[in-house]
Write a protein that holds these residues in place. Structure first.
Motif, PDB file in Angstrom:
ATOM      1  N   SER A  97       0.887  -1.169   0.000  1.00  0.00           N
ATOM      2  CA  SER A  97       0.000   0.000   0.000  1.00  0.00           C
ATOM      3  C   SER A  97       0.918   1.209   0.000  1.00  0.00           C
ATOM      4  O   SER A  97       2.120   1.076  -0.177  1.00  0.00           O
TER       5      SER A  97
ATOM      6  N   GLY B 253       1.220   2.902   2.702  1.00  0.00           N
ATOM      7  CA  GLY B 253       1.338   3.174   4.138  1.00  0.00           C
ATOM      8  C   GLY B 253       2.731   2.929   4.694  1.00  0.00           C
ATOM      9  O   GLY B 253       3.684   2.669   3.958  1.00  0.00           O
TER      10      GLY B 253
ATOM     11  N   ASP C  80      -4.793   6.320  -0.257  1.00  0.00           N
ATOM     12  CA  ASP C  80      -4.815   5.068  -1.003  1.00  0.00           C
ATOM     13  C   ASP C  80      -6.232   4.512  -0.944  1.00  0.00           C
ATOM     14  O   ASP C  80      -7.109   5.073  -0.295  1.00  0.00           O
TER      15      ASP C  80
HETATM   16 MG    MG Z   1      -2.675   1.465   4.713  1.00  0.00          MG
END
Ligand code: MG
Ligand code: ATP
Length: 400
Positions: A184, A186, A342
């Protein structure tokens, strides 16, 4: 006088039989690739020792690069001299006086070449005396020295090494198969990828992208993260899955509380299909137990049901703070905190179930045409090969 070699140590205790050879060859290859920008520098293996030959290059940037190669447990700058007493003494003096933060030292001679006329014990004395006579600020400490000046007298030459510099440890990337990293934008998933690589695993990445809800910048962020990971291994293929339709259908047709679970099940199904295509034997995620609604035991149970692939979750037992610490060290943190949304942050249900029952999930899911959704998503996958070379970087920057 200057350091002309770097000695590479690779914790060979853990290595046995056939794996040993594979491990060493891979490590040599990985170091060579990492040092491709220094064409004069060579990586050699002689009699169970691996050396980087500097051929006149400045060791500092080269050591820095070696510190990013998995499988190197520690390294030391070294000087190679003939098996000659005077030359050995001078090299030892150089090794001592160029090492930083050293007040105490000890000399350790290993005489492998039994033709060398002075025995190890005596040679320790000879060199130790030479070092003390020619300096004023050092003392000998045989028990806990700041620096151990190691002298290895081999048949072909003598190697004198200075301080031990810690490496990344782990296993050379490429010795433990390949995993598909669910990447992702992240903080967690790049760290998970890094830790999988630490155990010698090569990675390909899959990213679920939902334009126009997620921007090109969110995609770029993922490519940048993948590029950071290439610094610890090889080229990373990033498979970008168009996920908008799947997400829209789920959030339109499925009950709010189950949408998250079903969305993640779709991610795993698509990942599994891709693994089959790419001959990849496991999936890696950045999940950490209890972090968010989808990462409770019940959620993982309901999500995991859709695949029989092994799922590697290197962060499962880590606290967020520790994950952040790693992400800062590997320089993914600053990329991860760029603000672009995202797909998971955009389609967030108001009240996701933290204990989604498998039966209910299966029942609701049965109302959608999953096969068709999967096929369409997989057909739309765009694959980007991310390398560590600056020309590829340019290519990505041109996207905007
Ligand atoms: Mg994430
Ligand atoms: P991260 O920091 O890695 O985004 P997270 O704490 O936000 O993780 P989740 O959103 O629950 O947690 O995602 C859990 C894992 O699922 C992620 O670590 C990642 O491996 C995978 N994942 C989530 N979103 C995506 C995506 N858009 N594309 C690919 N994988 C994803």
């Amino acid at each position: 006088m200057e350091f002309d070699h770097i000695l590479i140590r690779y914790g060979e205790m853990a290595l046995k039989g056939k794996n040993r050879k594979k491990f060493i060859v891979k490590l040599q290859e990985n170091i060579q690739r990492k040092l491709a920008d220094f064409p004069d520098v060579k990586v050699t293996r002689t009699q169970g020792r691996m050396f980087v030959l500097l051929n006149g290059e400045d060791p500092v940037p080269i050591v820095a690069k070696c510190k990013e190669v998995f499988g190197i447990h520690s390294l030391s700058l070294a000087i190679k001299v003939e098996n000659d007493e005077t030359k050995i003494k001078d090299a030892a003096l150089y090794a001592l006086t160029t090492s930083e933060n050293v007040k105490t030292f000890k000399v350790s001679v290993k005489r492998i070449d039994k033709n060398f006329p002075i025995h190890s014990q005596e040679m320790n004395q000879v060199i130790g005396t030479h070092l003390l006579v020619n300096t004023t600020r050092y003392k000998v400490d045989v028990h806990n020295p700041d620096l151990e000046v190691k002298v290895e007298i081999r048949t072909e030459a003598t190697y004198i090494t200075a301080s031990i510099i810690p490496g990344l440890g782990g296993l050379p990337v490429g010795t433990s198969g390949k995993t598909l990293l669910m990447l992702s934008g992240g903080i967690d998933s790049p760290v998970a990828g890094f830790l999988a690589m630490k155990r010698g695993v090569e990675i390909e990445a899959i990213h679920f992208h939902s334009p126009p809800f997620t921007s090109e910048r969110a995609k770029q962020k993922v490519l940048d993260l993948a590029r950071k990971l290439t610094e610890y291994g090889n080229t990373v293929k990033v498979h970008i899955v168009p996920f908008t339709k799947v997400q829209q259908s789920i959030f339109r047709e499925m009950p709010d509380g189950y949408a998250m679970t079903i969305m993640r099940r779709m991610m795993f199904r698509i990942s599994e299909i891709l693994c089959e295509k790419e001959h990849i034997l496991s999936i890696t995620t950045g999940e950490s137990l209890g972090q968010v609604a989808s990462q409770t035991m019940e959620s993982m149970n309901a999500i995991n049901e859709v695949t029989t692939m092994p799922i590697l979750r290197p962060l499962i037992a880590m606290d967020k703070n520790d994950i952040i610490k790693v992400s800062r060290t590997i320089h993914t943190y600053d990329i991860s905190i760029r603000p672009y949304e995202d797909c998971c942050t955009i389609f967030v249900p108001k009240s996701p179930k933290t204990r989604p029952g498998r039966e209910k999930v299966n029942y609701f899911e049965g109302q959608m045409n999953i096969t068709e959704m999967l096929e369409e998503a997989v057909r739309g996958i765009e694959t980007v090969k991310v390398t560590n070379k600056s020309d590829t970087v340019g290519e990505f920057d041109d996207l905007f």
